[in-house]
Motif scaffolding. Structure first.
Motif, PDB file in Angstrom:
ATOM      1  N   PRO A 125      49.502  39.323  52.316  1.00 42.94           N
ATOM      2  CA  PRO A 125      49.812  40.300  53.358  1.00 42.94           C
ATOM      3  C   PRO A 125      48.606  41.139  53.784  1.00 42.94           C
ATOM      4  CG  PRO A 125      51.574  40.251  51.746  1.00 42.94           C
ATOM      5  CD  PRO A 125      50.487  39.379  51.204  1.00 42.94           C
ATOM      6  N   VAL A 126      47.706  41.457  52.859  1.00 40.16           N
ATOM      7  CA  VAL A 126      46.553  42.276  53.214  1.00 40.16           C
ATOM      8  C   VAL A 126      45.712  41.592  54.283  1.00 40.16           C
ATOM      9  CG1 VAL A 126      45.101  41.336  51.346  1.00 40.16           C
ATOM     10  CG2 VAL A 126      44.604  43.613  52.301  1.00 40.16           C
ATOM     11  N   HIS A 127      45.635  40.260  54.220  1.00 39.69           N
ATOM     12  CA  HIS A 127      44.894  39.523  55.237  1.00 39.69           C
ATOM     13  C   HIS A 127      45.644  39.543  56.574  1.00 39.69           C
ATOM     14  CE1 HIS A 127      43.456  37.145  51.508  1.00 39.69           C
ATOM     15  NE2 HIS A 127      42.558  38.063  51.814  1.00 39.69           N
ATOM     16  N   THR A 128      46.946  39.330  56.509  1.00 39.83           N
ATOM     17  CA  THR A 128      47.761  39.330  57.721  1.00 39.83           C
ATOM     18  C   THR A 128      47.661  40.665  58.450  1.00 39.83           C
ATOM     19  OG1 THR A 128      49.316  37.832  56.625  1.00 39.83           O
ATOM     20  CG2 THR A 128      50.076  38.940  58.631  1.00 39.83           C
ATOM     21  N   THR A 166      49.175  35.418  71.556  1.00 34.48           N
ATOM     22  CA  THR A 166      50.242  36.399  71.364  1.00 34.48           C
ATOM     23  C   THR A 166      51.609  35.722  71.363  1.00 34.48           C
ATOM     24  OG1 THR A 166      48.938  38.179  72.371  1.00 34.48           O
ATOM     25  CG2 THR A 166      51.335  38.468  72.321  1.00 34.48           C
ATOM     26  N   VAL A 167      51.804  34.784  72.288  1.00 33.85           N
ATOM     27  CA  VAL A 167      53.059  34.025  72.320  1.00 33.85           C
ATOM     28  C   VAL A 167      53.265  33.296  70.996  1.00 33.85           C
ATOM     29  CG1 VAL A 167      54.210  32.017  73.356  1.00 33.85           C
ATOM     30  CG2 VAL A 167      53.138  33.744  74.820  1.00 33.85           C
ATOM     31  N   ASN A 168      52.222  32.602  70.549  1.00 33.44           N
ATOM     32  CA  ASN A 168      52.324  31.858  69.293  1.00 33.44           C
ATOM     33  C   ASN A 168      52.512  32.795  68.097  1.00 33.44           C
ATOM     34  OD1 ASN A 168      51.919  29.470  70.704  1.00 33.44           O
ATOM     35  ND2 ASN A 168      49.705  29.514  70.426  1.00 33.44           N
ATOM     36  N   ASN A 169      51.829  33.959  68.148  1.00 37.12           N
ATOM     37  CA  ASN A 169      51.943  34.911  67.038  1.00 37.12           C
ATOM     38  C   ASN A 169      53.325  35.547  66.966  1.00 37.12           C
ATOM     39  OD1 ASN A 169      49.333  34.536  66.076  1.00 37.12           O
ATOM     40  ND2 ASN A 169      48.468  36.114  67.393  1.00 37.12           N
ATOM     41  N   LEU A 170      53.932  35.816  68.119  1.00 35.18           N
ATOM     42  CA  LEU A 170      55.294  36.361  68.118  1.00 35.18           C
ATOM     43  C   LEU A 170      56.269  35.363  67.494  1.00 35.18           C
ATOM     44  CD1 LEU A 170      55.437  38.068  71.631  1.00 35.18           C
ATOM     45  CD2 LEU A 170      55.670  39.232  69.424  1.00 35.18           C
ATOM     46  N   ALA A 187      55.415  32.940  65.402  1.00 36.87           N
ATOM     47  CA  ALA A 187      55.065  32.812  63.987  1.00 36.87           C
ATOM     48  C   ALA A 187      55.588  33.999  63.188  1.00 36.87           C
ATOM     49  CB  ALA A 187      53.549  32.697  63.824  1.00 36.87           C
ATOM     50  N   LEU A 188      55.550  35.200  63.806  1.00 37.04           N
ATOM     51  CA  LEU A 188      56.079  36.388  63.139  1.00 37.04           C
ATOM     52  C   LEU A 188      57.582  36.256  62.928  1.00 37.04           C
ATOM     53  CD1 LEU A 188      55.863  39.262  62.044  1.00 37.04           C
ATOM     54  CD2 LEU A 188      55.958  40.098  64.416  1.00 37.04           C
ATOM     55  N   ALA A 189      58.274  35.784  63.949  1.00 33.96           N
ATOM     56  CA  ALA A 189      59.725  35.590  63.814  1.00 33.96           C
ATOM     57  C   ALA A 189      60.031  34.614  62.685  1.00 33.96           C
ATOM     58  CB  ALA A 189      60.305  35.074  65.131  1.00 33.96           C
ATOM     59  N   ALA A 190      59.257  33.540  62.615  1.00 32.64           N
ATOM     60  CA  ALA A 190      59.477  32.552  61.554  1.00 32.64           C
ATOM     61  C   ALA A 190      59.170  33.147  60.187  1.00 32.64           C
ATOM     62  CB  ALA A 190      58.602  31.327  61.803  1.00 32.64           C
ATOM     63  N   ALA A 191      58.121  33.986  60.115  1.00 31.30           N
ATOM     64  CA  ALA A 191      57.749  34.599  58.834  1.00 31.30           C
ATOM     65  C   ALA A 191      58.820  35.572  58.353  1.00 31.30           C
ATOM     66  CB  ALA A 191      56.401  35.309  58.970  1.00 31.30           C
ATOM     67  N   VAL A 192      59.431  36.312  59.295  1.00 34.27           N
ATOM     68  CA  VAL A 192      60.505  37.234  58.901  1.00 34.27           C
ATOM     69  C   VAL A 192      61.712  36.449  58.399  1.00 34.27           C
ATOM     70  CG1 VAL A 192      62.106  39.011  59.705  1.00 34.27           C
ATOM     71  CG2 VAL A 192      59.723  39.037  60.463  1.00 34.27           C
ATOM     72  N   ARG A 193      61.972  35.312  59.017  1.00 32.85           N
ATOM     73  CA  ARG A 193      63.094  34.488  58.552  1.00 32.85           C
ATOM     74  C   ARG A 193      62.822  33.940  57.141  1.00 32.85           C
ATOM     75  NH1 ARG A 193      63.423  32.858  64.239  1.00 32.85           N
ATOM     76  NH2 ARG A 193      65.328  33.810  65.085  1.00 32.85           N
ATOM     77  N   VAL A 194      61.547  33.697  56.840  1.00 35.83           N
ATOM     78  CA  VAL A 194      61.197  33.298  55.471  1.00 35.83           C
ATOM     79  C   VAL A 194      61.511  34.439  54.503  1.00 35.83           C
ATOM     80  CG1 VAL A 194      59.289  32.708  53.924  1.00 35.83           C
ATOM     81  CG2 VAL A 194      59.453  31.625  56.168  1.00 35.83           C
ATOM     82  N   VAL A 212      64.500  39.930  65.455  1.00 34.74           N
ATOM     83  CA  VAL A 212      63.639  38.743  65.420  1.00 34.74           C
ATOM     84  C   VAL A 212      63.877  37.881  66.655  1.00 34.74           C
ATOM     85  CG1 VAL A 212      63.157  36.609  64.171  1.00 34.74           C
ATOM     86  CG2 VAL A 212      63.471  38.747  62.909  1.00 34.74           C
ATOM     87  N   ASP A 213      65.140  37.767  67.066  1.00 32.92           N
ATOM     88  CA  ASP A 213      65.447  37.012  68.281  1.00 32.92           C
ATOM     89  C   ASP A 213      64.760  37.633  69.499  1.00 32.92           C
ATOM     90  OD1 ASP A 213      67.023  35.312  66.806  1.00 32.92           O
ATOM     91  OD2 ASP A 213      68.902  36.365  67.297  1.00 32.92           O
TER      92      ASP A 213
END
Length: 244
Positions: free
Chosen positions: A18-21, A65-69, A71-78, A104-105
């Motif tokens: 997380p520190v890197h993220t 930004t599109v890809n990061n949003l 990826a963030l949604a997928a990471a929260v689902r993890v 997330v949606d």
């Protein structure tokens, strides 16, 4: 330019915690704010092609930004899969009893909306890239000094040392300097290793061999050896007017 991006690329390559993220997210936000400040400067761009490069970079940023949003949604689902967050139930800070899963949606919806407009940026980049510009950068520092003398007007003269005139590479100092007479004051504009520098004659100390040395100089905050002569002239006159 590589010095500015190298550290970020290294952190991204080693990102496993997380520190890197969070560091990369903060760097992204800081860079975006820094670009906005840079673009507010009247000399932030010299040519339409400079604008095209920035527009292309912003297009890439929006794509990221599109890809990061997403990826963030997928990471929260993890997080939800691990049991570290309940995606179905509301929290104390939820808006209108919205569950985290609905938030997330929303991230993904925003990503979809931005993506729909990305293609519209590409024609603008192409137009800026092809647009003719009046400014033609000097091929060498010496040529830039000649152009700068013209910008500074009648009070400026180019001085070439009698014993040496080595132009070297395109961005290497040629050994010349500009003498600027402003009222009763004489100034010297030179290009040492750290960027353009303005010296006031009366601030110098006479040496036995007839030369002068200075302990202070006016920093024009212009570093590029082949900077736009209009930019340099404006910086010089601003420094003189404001007594450095």
């Amino acid at each position: 330019m590589g010095d500015l991006t190298g550290d970020i690329a290294q952190v991204a390559g080693d990102a496993t915690e997380p520190v890197h993220t969070l560091a990369l997210a903060c760097a992204l936000a800081e860079a975006g704010g820094g670009l906005e400040l840079a673009l507010e400067h009247p000399w932030s761009l010299y040519t339409p092609q400079d604008a095209a490069v920035v527009a292309s970079a912003l297009h890439a940023t929006l794509t990221s930004t599109v890809n990061n949003l997403r990826a963030l949604a997928a990471a929260v689902r993890v997080l939800g899969t691990r049991g570290d967050i309940d995606l179905t139930g509301p929290t104390e800070l939820s808006v209108d009893e919205e569950a985290p899963g609905m938030a997330v949606d929303r991230l993904e919806t925003v990503a979809d909306d931005v993506e729909q407009h990305l293609a519209a940026v590409l024609p603008a980049i192409a137009v800026l890239q092809a647009a003719p510009g009046a400014y033609r950068p000097a091929a060498r520092v010496h040529d830039n000094l000649l152009a700068l003398v013209g910008e500074l007007g009648d009070g400026a003269r180019l001085h070439t040392p009698e014993d040496k005139h080595d132009q070297g590479g395109p961005e290497d100092p040629c050994g010349c300097h500009i003498r600027i007479q402003d009222g009763s004051e004489l100034y010297y504009l030179d290009l040492p290793d750290m960027g353009w520098s303005l010296l006031r004659d009366t601030d110098g100390t006479d040496q036995p061999d007839g030369s002068k040395t200075w302990h202070t100089s006016g920093d024009l905050h212009v570093r590029e050896p082949l900077a736009h002569p209009g930019h340099l002239a404006e910086a010089v006159m601003h420094a003189i007017k404001n007594d450095f």
